[in-house]
Write a protein that holds these residues in place. Sequence first.
Motif, PDB file in Angstrom:
ATOM      1  N   ARG A   2       0.820  -1.202   0.000  1.00 39.87           N
ATOM      2  CA  ARG A   2       0.000   0.000   0.000  1.00 39.87           C
ATOM      3  C   ARG A   2       0.859   1.259   0.000  1.00 39.87           C
ATOM      4  N   ALA A   3       2.000   1.206   0.684  1.00 42.68           N
ATOM      5  CA  ALA A   3       2.902   2.362   0.675  1.00 42.68           C
ATOM      6  C   ALA A   3       3.509   2.564  -0.711  1.00 42.68           C
ATOM      7  N   ARG A   4       3.874   1.471  -1.365  1.00 35.33           N
ATOM      8  CA  ARG A   4       4.398   1.587  -2.727  1.00 35.33           C
ATOM      9  C   ARG A   4       3.341   2.177  -3.650  1.00 35.33           C
ATOM     10  N   GLN A   5       2.113   1.768  -3.425  1.00 30.80           N
ATOM     11  CA  GLN A   5       1.039   2.273  -4.264  1.00 30.80           C
ATOM     12  C   GLN A   5       0.849   3.777  -4.079  1.00 30.80           C
ATOM     13  N   VAL A   6       1.037   4.258  -2.855  1.00 27.74           N
ATOM     14  CA  VAL A   6       0.950   5.703  -2.611  1.00 27.74           C
ATOM     15  C   VAL A   6       1.976   6.435  -3.468  1.00 27.74           C
ATOM     16  N   VAL A   7       3.200   5.910  -3.535  1.00 24.48           N
ATOM     17  CA  VAL A   7       4.255   6.556  -4.312  1.00 24.48           C
ATOM     18  C   VAL A   7       3.890   6.564  -5.791  1.00 24.48           C
ATOM     19  N   VAL A   8       3.346   5.456  -6.276  1.00 22.29           N
ATOM     20  CA  VAL A   8       2.941   5.390  -7.681  1.00 22.29           C
ATOM     21  C   VAL A   8       1.816   6.389  -7.963  1.00 22.29           C
ATOM     22  N   LEU A   9       0.840   6.480  -7.049  1.00 21.11           N
ATOM     23  CA  LEU A   9      -0.248   7.437  -7.214  1.00 21.11           C
ATOM     24  C   LEU A   9       0.274   8.869  -7.180  1.00 21.11           C
ATOM     25  N   ALA A  10       1.248   9.135  -6.313  1.00 21.40           N
ATOM     26  CA  ALA A  10       1.843  10.475  -6.245  1.00 21.40           C
ATOM     27  C   ALA A  10       2.506  10.836  -7.574  1.00 21.40           C
ATOM     28  N   GLN A  11       3.205   9.876  -8.142  1.00 26.98           N
ATOM     29  CA  GLN A  11       3.850  10.114  -9.434  1.00 26.98           C
ATOM     30  C   GLN A  11       2.822  10.431 -10.509  1.00 26.98           C
ATOM     31  N   GLU A  12       1.705   9.698 -10.495  1.00 24.09           N
ATOM     32  CA  GLU A  12       0.697   9.935 -11.518  1.00 24.09           C
ATOM     33  C   GLU A  12      -0.011  11.272 -11.298  1.00 24.09           C
ATOM     34  N   GLU A  13      -0.216  11.637 -10.034  1.00 26.61           N
ATOM     35  CA  GLU A  13      -0.816  12.943  -9.754  1.00 26.61           C
ATOM     36  C   GLU A  13       0.079  14.065 -10.279  1.00 26.61           C
ATOM     37  N   ALA A  14       1.385  13.944 -10.059  1.00 28.90           N
ATOM     38  CA  ALA A  14       2.316  14.950 -10.574  1.00 28.90           C
ATOM     39  C   ALA A  14       2.232  15.020 -12.092  1.00 28.90           C
ATOM     40  N   ARG A  15       2.150  13.866 -12.731  1.00 27.29           N
ATOM     41  CA  ARG A  15       2.066  13.825 -14.184  1.00 27.29           C
ATOM     42  C   ARG A  15       0.783  14.508 -14.680  1.00 27.29           C
ATOM     43  N   LEU A  16      -0.342  14.190 -14.034  1.00 26.17           N
ATOM     44  CA  LEU A  16      -1.622  14.756 -14.454  1.00 26.17           C
ATOM     45  C   LEU A  16      -1.681  16.267 -14.225  1.00 26.17           C
ATOM     46  N   LEU A  17      -0.963  16.731 -13.209  1.00 27.77           N
ATOM     47  CA  LEU A  17      -0.915  18.167 -12.938  1.00 27.77           C
ATOM     48  C   LEU A  17       0.100  18.896 -13.815  1.00 27.77           C
ATOM     49  N   GLY A  18       0.840  18.140 -14.614  1.00 30.44           N
ATOM     50  CA  GLY A  18       1.833  18.748 -15.491  1.00 30.44           C
ATOM     51  C   GLY A  18       3.093  19.178 -14.778  1.00 30.44           C
ATOM     52  N   HIS A  19       3.348  18.629 -13.573  1.00 28.89           N
ATOM     53  CA  HIS A  19       4.549  19.007 -12.817  1.00 28.89           C
ATOM     54  C   HIS A  19       5.697  18.069 -13.170  1.00 28.89           C
ATOM     55  N   ASN A  20       6.893  18.612 -13.242  1.00 23.76           N
ATOM     56  CA  ASN A  20       8.060  17.805 -13.615  1.00 23.76           C
ATOM     57  C   ASN A  20       8.855  17.355 -12.391  1.00 23.76           C
ATOM     58  N   TYR A  21       8.179  17.217 -11.267  1.00 21.22           N
ATOM     59  CA  TYR A  21       8.801  16.759 -10.026  1.00 21.22           C
ATOM     60  C   TYR A  21       7.716  16.095  -9.184  1.00 21.22           C
ATOM     61  N   ILE A  22       8.132  15.287  -8.220  1.00 17.88           N
ATOM     62  CA  ILE A  22       7.210  14.718  -7.238  1.00 17.88           C
ATOM     63  C   ILE A  22       7.525  15.362  -5.902  1.00 17.88           C
ATOM     64  N   GLY A  23       6.611  16.205  -5.412  1.00 19.68           N
ATOM     65  CA  GLY A  23       6.795  16.902  -4.151  1.00 19.68           C
ATOM     66  C   GLY A  23       5.965  16.289  -3.041  1.00 19.68           C
ATOM     67  N   THR A  24       6.132  16.820  -1.847  1.00 22.42           N
ATOM     68  CA  THR A  24       5.357  16.294  -0.713  1.00 22.42           C
ATOM     69  C   THR A  24       3.865  16.502  -0.931  1.00 22.42           C
ATOM     70  N   GLU A  25       3.483  17.547  -1.687  1.00 28.84           N
ATOM     71  CA  GLU A  25       2.068  17.764  -1.968  1.00 28.84           C
ATOM     72  C   GLU A  25       1.487  16.633  -2.808  1.00 28.84           C
ATOM     73  N   HIS A  26       2.299  16.055  -3.701  1.00 27.78           N
ATOM     74  CA  HIS A  26       1.828  14.948  -4.515  1.00 27.78           C
ATOM     75  C   HIS A  26       1.709  13.670  -3.686  1.00 27.78           C
ATOM     76  N   VAL A  27       2.656  13.478  -2.759  1.00 27.19           N
ATOM     77  CA  VAL A  27       2.563  12.312  -1.872  1.00 27.19           C
ATOM     78  C   VAL A  27       1.331  12.428  -0.979  1.00 27.19           C
ATOM     79  N   LEU A  28       1.075  13.645  -0.476  1.00 27.01           N
ATOM     80  CA  LEU A  28      -0.135  13.873   0.316  1.00 27.01           C
ATOM     81  C   LEU A  28      -1.379  13.536  -0.506  1.00 27.01           C
TER      82      LEU A  28
END
Length: 433
Positions: A8-34
């Motif tokens: 489940r923790a790994r899945q959070v990281v994957v979801l954070a990466q996809e959220e960053a991608r969908l938002l058009g951000h070129n980084y994964i920040g703590t806001e994406h992990v949240l």
Amino acid sequence: MFEKFTDRARQVVVLAQEEARLLGHNYIGTEHVLLGLADQGDGAAGSALAAAGLTPEAIRAEIETTIGRGPAPASGHIPFTPRVKKSLEHAMREAMKHGDGTIAPDHLLLGILRQADCAAVQLIIKMGHDPLQIRARVLELGAADPAPAAAVPPLAVPPAGTPLAAPIGLARAVPALDRYARSLDEAARLGKLSPVAGRDEEIGRLIRVLGRHTRNNAILTGEPGSGRLAVAEGLAQLIARGEAPPSLKDKKLYVVEFGLIAAGAADRAEAEWRVTALLTAIRERGDAIVVTEELAPFAGMPGDHGGLLGAFVRSAMERQELQLVSTATPSALREQLGRDPRLAAVVQRVAVDAPDNSGAVEMLEATRLRLAEHHHVQIDPELLTLVVSLAVDLGTLPASAIDLLDEACAGAAGKSAIGEADIRDAVARIRER
């Protein structure tokens, strides 16, 4: 670090990466992990965020208002910010303090909340909530003893070209397979693979290995040019035609480019994240068989930090979370198994020997029409015996014969058919390479 993460923790990281991608951000920040934690929505972390009204929609809207969207969906690898890396270190300490050292989603949230000046905490404060109260709620709900993870449905992989702006949630596609792999059975269904002939015995052996409950990973051994990967392609064609046995008829074969995963990783954490994203996507699908060449990732590649690719993949094979089909020369396989006895316990060898001349003629016949169509020339079947006899001295059959016939057709541009002279001219050109 990621080997200590729960699924489940790994899945959070994957979801954070996809959220960053969908938002058009070129980084994964703590806001994406949240946002990934809110997306997942269960456990103590998800409950604490939901109780505070920190829903995925609310967090996403605040990110868009405060930070803004990027100009377009980000492509390629998206790196962690230093704040995220620091929060992962804090999460590890929280896991040691409030658990057995295994990092769960709750620990990821606790790690973020320990950084008062990170983007996620600033967003929480801006939305009118107290980070200390959220931390207390997570601990109260039981970060030290998280509830068992609920079953997660397989993640659907969209067809090529489908935009990533899909509904937010666990059923959304994870793009790791799209980035690092190609579907072999899909290529078979589209008629993009050459017909496979003369390998019924090897394909049958591969089917038996993959159909086992344990030690169900196959290494196709033979010399380069003997047609090792064609055996996997033959299985893909059986699956595409609906002729595979019940244990394999619903499987999906993915050719994974492990070199793309390791290459360019800035550090171990980034490389671990890439591998984890891929393995999570494979695990969530539940029907994927990974096909790779020359014992990648075990043989070592540039950018592979400490051989972590091999360690991660082998561990997944040991847990029966991943099935692998790879190719190797007999000598390379012996050397690898000598260095890694644990790998020997989870793989079986499927010998793919070079065919004799008559077998090579049969295999060449299977590709004759495809080459004729590609080059717009006629190829007399009677010429195939000559092609094979001349190709024996050029390399390993059947690859050397296919290469010779392809070269002969390419050199006959403008002709309606090829003849013996075209084949002999092609031999001379190949020898001059």
